[in-house]
Structures are given as C-alpha cells and as structure tokens.
Motif scaffolding. Structure first.
Motif, PDB file in Angstrom:
ATOM      1  N   ILE A  43       0.848  -1.190   0.000  1.00  0.00           N
ATOM      2  CA  ILE A  43       0.000   0.000   0.000  1.00  0.00           C
ATOM      3  C   ILE A  43       0.885   1.242   0.000  1.00  0.00           C
ATOM      4  CG2 ILE A  43      -1.780   1.290   1.227  1.00  0.00           C
ATOM      5  CD1 ILE A  43      -2.769  -1.321   2.402  1.00  0.00           C
ATOM      6  N   ASP A  44       0.794   2.028  -1.066  1.00  0.00           N
ATOM      7  CA  ASP A  44       1.537   3.286  -1.144  1.00  0.00           C
ATOM      8  C   ASP A  44       0.806   4.323  -0.302  1.00  0.00           C
ATOM      9  OD1 ASP A  44       3.046   5.455  -1.739  1.00  0.00           O
ATOM     10  OD2 ASP A  44       2.568   5.532  -3.871  1.00  0.00           O
ATOM     11  N   ASN A  45       1.347   4.619   0.881  1.00  0.00           N
ATOM     12  CA  ASN A  45       0.654   5.476   1.842  1.00  0.00           C
ATOM     13  C   ASN A  45       1.623   6.509   2.394  1.00  0.00           C
ATOM     14  OD1 ASN A  45      -1.199   6.546   3.586  1.00  0.00           O
ATOM     15  ND2 ASN A  45      -1.036   4.942   5.092  1.00  0.00           N
ATOM     16  N   GLN A  46       2.117   7.372   1.517  1.00  0.00           N
ATOM     17  CA  GLN A  46       3.138   8.337   1.929  1.00  0.00           C
ATOM     18  C   GLN A  46       2.580   9.466   2.792  1.00  0.00           C
ATOM     19  OE1 GLN A  46       4.617  10.898  -1.274  1.00  0.00           O
ATOM     20  NE2 GLN A  46       3.115   9.977  -2.649  1.00  0.00           N
ATOM     21  N   TYR A  47       1.240   9.594   2.858  1.00  0.00           N
ATOM     22  CA  TYR A  47       0.645  10.680   3.632  1.00  0.00           C
ATOM     23  C   TYR A  47       0.059  10.203   4.958  1.00  0.00           C
ATOM     24  CZ  TYR A  47       1.095  13.132  -0.786  1.00  0.00           C
ATOM     25  OH  TYR A  47       1.588  13.704  -1.936  1.00  0.00           O
ATOM     26  N   ASP A  48       0.318   8.957   5.337  1.00  0.00           N
ATOM     27  CA  ASP A  48      -0.160   8.424   6.621  1.00  0.00           C
ATOM     28  C   ASP A  48      -1.672   8.510   6.773  1.00  0.00           C
ATOM     29  OD1 ASP A  48       2.429   7.801   7.386  1.00  0.00           O
ATOM     30  OD2 ASP A  48       2.756   9.731   8.333  1.00  0.00           O
ATOM     31  N   ASN A  49      -2.386   8.111   5.737  1.00  0.00           N
ATOM     32  CA  ASN A  49      -3.839   7.999   5.818  1.00  0.00           C
ATOM     33  C   ASN A  49      -4.198   6.538   6.046  1.00  0.00           C
ATOM     34  OD1 ASN A  49      -4.320  10.724   5.306  1.00  0.00           O
ATOM     35  ND2 ASN A  49      -4.160  10.432   3.114  1.00  0.00           N
ATOM     36  N   TYR A  50      -4.730   6.247   7.218  1.00  0.00           N
ATOM     37  CA  TYR A  50      -4.934   4.851   7.596  1.00  0.00           C
ATOM     38  C   TYR A  50      -6.390   4.409   7.411  1.00  0.00           C
ATOM     39  CZ  TYR A  50      -0.347   5.716   9.532  1.00  0.00           C
ATOM     40  OH  TYR A  50       0.966   6.070   9.673  1.00  0.00           O
ATOM     41  N   PHE A  51      -6.953   4.772   6.264  1.00  0.00           N
ATOM     42  CA  PHE A  51      -8.327   4.380   5.976  1.00  0.00           C
ATOM     43  C   PHE A  51      -8.416   2.931   5.495  1.00  0.00           C
ATOM     44  CE2 PHE A  51      -8.305   9.016   5.390  1.00  0.00           C
ATOM     45  CZ  PHE A  51      -9.370   9.361   6.211  1.00  0.00           C
ATOM     46  N   ILE A  52      -7.366   2.439   4.862  1.00  0.00           N
ATOM     47  CA  ILE A  52      -7.354   1.102   4.284  1.00  0.00           C
ATOM     48  C   ILE A  52      -6.153   0.322   4.811  1.00  0.00           C
ATOM     49  CG2 ILE A  52      -7.135  -0.223   2.136  1.00  0.00           C
ATOM     50  CD1 ILE A  52      -9.810   1.033   2.353  1.00  0.00           C
ATOM     51  N   SER A  53      -6.401  -0.905   5.282  1.00  0.00           N
ATOM     52  CA  SER A  53      -5.335  -1.778   5.754  1.00  0.00           C
ATOM     53  C   SER A  53      -5.187  -2.971   4.811  1.00  0.00           C
ATOM     54  CB  SER A  53      -5.641  -2.277   7.168  1.00  0.00           C
ATOM     55  OG  SER A  53      -6.804  -3.104   7.161  1.00  0.00           O
ATOM     56  N   GLU A  54      -4.161  -3.786   5.044  1.00  0.00           N
ATOM     57  CA  GLU A  54      -3.965  -4.983   4.230  1.00  0.00           C
ATOM     58  C   GLU A  54      -5.144  -5.949   4.374  1.00  0.00           C
ATOM     59  OE1 GLU A  54      -0.248  -6.912   4.781  1.00  0.00           O
ATOM     60  OE2 GLU A  54       0.953  -5.111   4.403  1.00  0.00           O
ATOM     61  N   SER A  55      -5.681  -6.041   5.583  1.00  0.00           N
ATOM     62  CA  SER A  55      -6.823  -6.938   5.794  1.00  0.00           C
ATOM     63  C   SER A  55      -8.058  -6.445   5.034  1.00  0.00           C
ATOM     64  CB  SER A  55      -7.136  -7.056   7.289  1.00  0.00           C
ATOM     65  OG  SER A  55      -7.466  -5.794   7.843  1.00  0.00           O
ATOM     66  N   ASP A  56      -8.203  -5.115   4.910  1.00  0.00           N
ATOM     67  CA  ASP A  56      -9.313  -4.563   4.122  1.00  0.00           C
ATOM     68  C   ASP A  56      -9.160  -4.937   2.651  1.00  0.00           C
ATOM     69  OD1 ASP A  56     -10.498  -3.271   6.329  1.00  0.00           O
ATOM     70  OD2 ASP A  56      -9.153  -1.559   6.096  1.00  0.00           O
ATOM     71  N   ASP A 139     -14.719   5.082  10.360  1.00  0.00           N
ATOM     72  CA  ASP A 139     -14.556   4.925  11.808  1.00  0.00           C
ATOM     73  C   ASP A 139     -13.108   4.639  12.186  1.00  0.00           C
ATOM     74  OD1 ASP A 139     -17.277   5.289  12.168  1.00  0.00           O
ATOM     75  OD2 ASP A 139     -17.726   3.149  12.012  1.00  0.00           O
ATOM     76  N   LYS A 140     -12.301   4.245  11.209  1.00  0.00           N
ATOM     77  CA  LYS A 140     -10.921   3.843  11.492  1.00  0.00           C
ATOM     78  C   LYS A 140      -9.983   5.029  11.672  1.00  0.00           C
ATOM     79  CE  LYS A 140     -11.027  -0.561   9.040  1.00  0.00           C
ATOM     80  NZ  LYS A 140     -10.375  -1.373   7.995  1.00  0.00           N
ATOM     81  N   PHE A 141     -10.225   6.077  10.908  1.00  0.00           N
ATOM     82  CA  PHE A 141      -9.255   7.166  10.882  1.00  0.00           C
ATOM     83  C   PHE A 141      -9.956   8.464  10.524  1.00  0.00           C
ATOM     84  CE2 PHE A 141      -5.934   9.669   8.660  1.00  0.00           C
ATOM     85  CZ  PHE A 141      -5.000   9.731   9.684  1.00  0.00           C
ATOM     86  N   SER A 142      -9.511   9.556  11.121  1.00  0.00           N
ATOM     87  CA  SER A 142     -10.072  10.880  10.832  1.00  0.00           C
ATOM     88  C   SER A 142      -8.945  11.802  10.390  1.00  0.00           C
ATOM     89  CB  SER A 142     -10.767  11.444  12.073  1.00  0.00           C
ATOM     90  OG  SER A 142     -11.322  12.714  11.795  1.00  0.00           O
ATOM     91  N   ALA A 143      -9.059  12.314   9.171  1.00  0.00           N
ATOM     92  CA  ALA A 143      -8.021  13.184   8.632  1.00  0.00           C
ATOM     93  C   ALA A 143      -8.221  14.619   9.115  1.00  0.00           C
ATOM     94  CB  ALA A 143      -8.053  13.139   7.105  1.00  0.00           C
TER      95      ALA A 143
END
Length: 254
Positions: A43-56, A139-143
C-alpha cells in the motif's frame, strides 16, 4: 573399441539423468507457478492515511471470504475481476494485481488522500480527495483537513467535484489552499452559500474573511496576505472581526 562403446553408453546415461532432472524441475516449477502460493499486498501510503489496511484489501479481493484466492489455481482466478473488486472502495485510487514467477500474487495499491471534509447538518459527512473524488468518512481514521460547511455543502456530496462546473471552481479553491503551506495551516473552515460565496474562518485569529466566489484566487489571497502580514501586526491580531476581499483593489476590515 569396447572402452569407447562403454564411454558413449555412460555419457548417454548421464545425459538421460540430466534430462529427467530438468523435466522434474520444470514440472515442479510449473505446478508451483500455477497455484497462488501467497498474497503480497503493498500500500503506497506516503501521507499516513490509515483508511485502508492490508486486511481490508484482502477482504475486497475475496469479496469478504466468498471467493478463495490463496491456494487457488491461477487458471481459475480472474485478476482483472479481482482488481475491480478492490477498486470498488472509494479510498483506493489505483490497484494493480499480477503474479510473479514464484507463484505469488502481488497487489499494489495507491490510496486517495482527503484534503477537505464536508460537514452537513442534515446528512452524513464526506471527504473530498485531492483528485476531486467524494469519499465516505471512516470509523478507522479521521483526517485533519479544512472543513466545508454552509448551504451548498449538501450539493457537494452528490458528485465528484470534477463532474460539475461549480465543483471545479471549489476544487480550484481547495487545491490553491492545499498547495500553500501558510494558507493550509491558517484556514480551518470554509462556509459556502447557495451562490458559491465563500467565508473563510482562520485557525488562530478571530476575524472571518468574506472571500466571495472562487475566482481571481491569486489576487484575493494576495490582498489577504497583506492584511495578515502588514495590517494585523500594526493594528493588533484581534482588532477586526470581519475582512472583505470581494471588491477589486480593496481590503475592507471592520
């Protein structure tokens, strides 16, 4: 003559053995390549947005467990179909799925990044991504992004911003703010009325800014820069309650 014949016979035996080993190795490699041995998700996540995980992502690939992927034959797996299931999540901008020579399935994911949040009094909130896409809240993350409020907010959740002329104007405003470090840190909220007139609310100082419609952005923000860097330091940061940028060549502060 006898020795020469024995030598040739021995060479033939060795060659036959090598061929047999090669066939066995090729068969084993082919069989291992035909079966999905493992799933490697990146997962290319250079901005630290944790809306999607590997399990998702794995849940999307398998349709919440309805389809078997790991351990299945690649002949029975439709990689394009799996990609479409993964891209059905609005937070996922791009998905590439392919297999390597070892029989692993490689999954590369690019995420969308929110840069504004639509706040509604009579409906669910939503995010606006940097490409103009409308995303649901999670519900996982709020930007921590600028808030969009006002009577026009309800219109914004109906389509991606690039789908309408009004949306494109608002997108241009948000992009301008997001690309400037000072304004990105300074502006906390944008209220938009039905005519697309905008009122800006800063993070620190108490005055609100009557910006008007989102056009002549550079000129209006240039005037606002003069207000913040030249007028407020002399007059006091909390002297004024209202700043109006709607008139050409003027800054009205009261």
């Amino acid at each position: 003559m006898f020795k020469r014949l024995r030598l040739k016979k021995g060479v033939k035996v060795v060659m036959a053995a090598l061929v047999l080993v090669s066939v066995i190795g090729f068969t084993e490699n082919k069989q291992s390549g035909d079966t999905c041995k493992d799933i490697v998700i990146r997962i290319d996540n250079q901005y630290d947005n944790y809306f999607i995980s590997e399990s998702d992502v794995l849940s999307l690939m398998t349709a919440a467990g309805a389809h078997v992927v790991k351990g299945a034959s690649f002949r029975d797996l439709n990689l394009k179909e799996i990609e479409e299931r993964v891209k059905s999540d609005r937070f996922i901008k791009k998905a590439e799925i392919y297999k390597d020579l070892k029989g692993n399935m490689l999954v590369n994911i690019d995420l969308r990044r929110p840069f504004a949040r639509i706040v509604q009094s009579n409906g669910p909130d939503a995010y606006i991504a940097t490409d103009g896409a409308i995303l649901p809240v999670s519900d996982k993350f709020s930007a921590r992004v600028v808030l969009i409020t006002g009577k026009y907010a309800g219109q914004l959740v109906k389509n991606d911003l690039m789908a309408t002329d009004e949306g494109k104007k608002i997108y241009g405003m948000l992009r301008f703010i997001n690309n400037d470090k000072f304004w990105k840190a300074q502006i906390a909220q944008i209220d938009i009325d039905k005519k697309l007139n905008m009122t800006l609310y800063p993070q620190v100082t108490k005055q609100y800014v009557e910006f008007g419609q989102p056009y002549d952005l550079e000129e209006k923000f240039k005037k606002l820069t003069i207000f913040y860097k030249q007028i407020l330091p002399k007059k006091g940061w909390n002297t004024y309650e209202r700043v109006n940028l709607m008139y050409e060549g003027q800054i009205i502060a009261e």
